[in-house]
Design a protein around this motif. Structure first.
Motif, PDB file in Angstrom:
ATOM      1  N   HIS A   6       6.030   2.681 -18.976  1.00 39.61           N
ATOM      2  CA  HIS A   6       5.122   3.747 -19.361  1.00 39.61           C
ATOM      3  C   HIS A   6       4.387   3.349 -20.633  1.00 39.61           C
ATOM      4  N   VAL A   7       3.076   3.426 -20.599  1.00 39.44           N
ATOM      5  CA  VAL A   7       2.235   2.992 -21.707  1.00 39.44           C
ATOM      6  C   VAL A   7       1.574   4.205 -22.339  1.00 39.44           C
ATOM      7  N   TYR A   8       1.666   4.323 -23.654  1.00 38.37           N
ATOM      8  CA  TYR A   8       1.063   5.442 -24.371  1.00 38.37           C
ATOM      9  C   TYR A   8      -0.453   5.358 -24.313  1.00 38.37           C
ATOM     10  N   ASP A   9      -1.091   6.463 -24.025  1.00 36.61           N
ATOM     11  CA  ASP A   9      -2.543   6.546 -23.981  1.00 36.61           C
ATOM     12  C   ASP A   9      -3.008   7.313 -25.211  1.00 36.61           C
ATOM     13  N   ALA A  10      -3.680   6.649 -26.152  1.00 37.85           N
ATOM     14  CA  ALA A  10      -4.081   7.268 -27.412  1.00 37.85           C
ATOM     15  C   ALA A  10      -5.114   8.363 -27.223  1.00 37.85           C
ATOM     16  N   ARG A  11      -5.754   8.442 -26.064  1.00 41.72           N
ATOM     17  CA  ARG A  11      -6.791   9.453 -25.839  1.00 41.72           C
ATOM     18  C   ARG A  11      -6.202  10.830 -25.561  1.00 41.72           C
ATOM     19  N   ALA A  15      -0.206  12.072 -22.702  1.00 43.99           N
ATOM     20  CA  ALA A  15      -0.472  11.375 -21.444  1.00 43.99           C
ATOM     21  C   ALA A  15       0.098   9.967 -21.472  1.00 43.99           C
ATOM     22  N   THR A  16       0.648   9.551 -20.373  1.00 46.78           N
ATOM     23  CA  THR A  16       1.079   8.161 -20.209  1.00 46.78           C
ATOM     24  C   THR A  16       0.559   7.651 -18.874  1.00 46.78           C
ATOM     25  N   VAL A  17       0.412   6.356 -18.802  1.00 48.33           N
ATOM     26  CA  VAL A  17       0.085   5.721 -17.537  1.00 48.33           C
ATOM     27  C   VAL A  17       1.199   4.729 -17.238  1.00 48.33           C
ATOM     28  N   THR A  18       1.441   4.501 -15.964  1.00 42.38           N
ATOM     29  CA  THR A  18       2.498   3.586 -15.576  1.00 42.38           C
ATOM     30  C   THR A  18       1.883   2.244 -15.209  1.00 42.38           C
ATOM     31  N   ALA A  19       2.282   1.213 -15.915  1.00 42.03           N
ATOM     32  CA  ALA A  19       1.824  -0.140 -15.608  1.00 42.03           C
ATOM     33  C   ALA A  19       2.889  -0.821 -14.767  1.00 42.03           C
ATOM     34  N   GLU A  20       2.481  -1.406 -13.651  1.00 41.10           N
ATOM     35  CA  GLU A  20       3.415  -2.120 -12.790  1.00 41.10           C
ATOM     36  C   GLU A  20       3.183  -3.618 -12.896  1.00 41.10           C
ATOM     37  N   TYR A  25       5.218  -4.449  -6.293  1.00 44.69           N
ATOM     38  CA  TYR A  25       5.042  -4.100  -4.876  1.00 44.69           C
ATOM     39  C   TYR A  25       5.770  -5.089  -3.976  1.00 44.69           C
ATOM     40  N   SER A  26       5.754  -6.366  -4.372  1.00 39.64           N
ATOM     41  CA  SER A  26       6.427  -7.396  -3.575  1.00 39.64           C
ATOM     42  C   SER A  26       7.919  -7.129  -3.487  1.00 39.64           C
ATOM     43  N   PHE A  27       8.524  -6.729  -4.618  1.00 38.21           N
ATOM     44  CA  PHE A  27       9.954  -6.430  -4.622  1.00 38.21           C
ATOM     45  C   PHE A  27      10.263  -5.253  -3.697  1.00 38.21           C
ATOM     46  N   GLN A  28       9.367  -4.274  -3.672  1.00 38.92           N
ATOM     47  CA  GLN A  28       9.575  -3.110  -2.821  1.00 38.92           C
ATOM     48  C   GLN A  28       9.400  -3.469  -1.345  1.00 38.92           C
ATOM     49  N   ARG A  29       8.394  -4.282  -1.058  1.00 37.39           N
ATOM     50  CA  ARG A  29       8.073  -4.587   0.335  1.00 37.39           C
ATOM     51  C   ARG A  29       8.947  -5.695   0.907  1.00 37.39           C
ATOM     52  N   SER A  30       9.148  -6.758   0.149  1.00 43.42           N
ATOM     53  CA  SER A  30       9.886  -7.923   0.645  1.00 43.42           C
ATOM     54  C   SER A  30      11.340  -7.939   0.205  1.00 43.42           C
TER      55      SER A  30
END
Length: 220
Positions: A6-11, A15-20, A25-30
């Motif tokens: 979770h990355v802090y959004d100074a605006r 609010a936070t955004v999730t950086a993957e 996705y590969s770990f989830q799929r494969s």
């Protein structure tokens, strides 16, 4: 291994955004097969690192790095310099180009200090952290997995510790390096990360390849 942060959004104060990570996705799929006692090769993603491309004169960049980071440019082509704790490295890419890798939370501050030290020198510093990731390969069969995957000579006697090259890997290209006796690293463009990961799983199947669950560079 955590592949999102979770990355802090100074605006917005709350609010936070999730950086993957590129391989989330590969770990989830494969899947992420756990290493077993019979595993002779292990994959790990060192996600959320800072990747900076440096271009310019070797003398001024070497001086700036030694002053700001405490390590200098590698002394010969196709090599890398690694600091004492193994968390920061500089790799020769071409006659006037180097790749600097540091913990992710140091990236912005380090770039700022380098620019301040370099002043008006004719150099370029480009943050490419979001565009690539670092895949780690360890285990006694690591080089055997790589032998299936690249045309470059990865015999440990030829590809010695401290060497790093840009080469073909399967049907893409990677920066391949060996920072220590037991560890190989592949720096991969984000758009090819899933392809390289699935290739490694397939190439390493006969060696019982597994995926490490913890990262040495876990984001804070």
């Amino acid at each position: 291994m955590s592949n999102s942060v979770h990355v802090y959004d100074a605006r917005a104060d709350h609010a936070t955004v999730t950086a993957e990570s590129p391989l989330a996705y590969s770990f989830q799929r494969s899947g992420m097969p756990a290493p077993g006692e019979e595993s002779r090769a292990v994959i790990g993603e060192q996600a959320f690192l800072g990747h900076l491309i440096l271009r310019g004169g070797a003398i001024v960049l070497d001086e700036a790095l030694r002053e700001v980071l405490g390590i200098g440019l590698p002394g010969r082509p196709n090599s890398l310099t690694v600091d004492a704790d193994g968390q920061r490295s500089v790799q020769w890419l071409s006659p006037d180009e180097w790749l600097l890798i540091v913990p992710g939370d140091e990236t912005f501050g380090l770039e700022t200090r380098l620019r301040a030290h370099l002043g008006g020198a004719h150099v370029a510093i480009v943050d490419v952290s979001a565009g690539q990731t670092l895949i780690e390969l360890t285990g006694e069969a690591a080089h055997e997995v790589l032998m299936k995957s690249t045309v470059y000579d990865v015999d440990p006697h030829a590809f010695t510790v401290g060497k790093g090259v840009t080469t073909i890997f399967a049907k893409t290209s990677v920066i391949l390096r060996r920072p220590s006796e037991s560890r190989w690293e592949l720096i991969v463009r984000r758009s090819f990360a899933d392809y390289v990961y699935r290739w490694l799983l397939d190439a390493g199947e006969e060696y019982g390849i597994g995926v490490a669950r913890e990262s040495r560079h876990e984001p804070q």
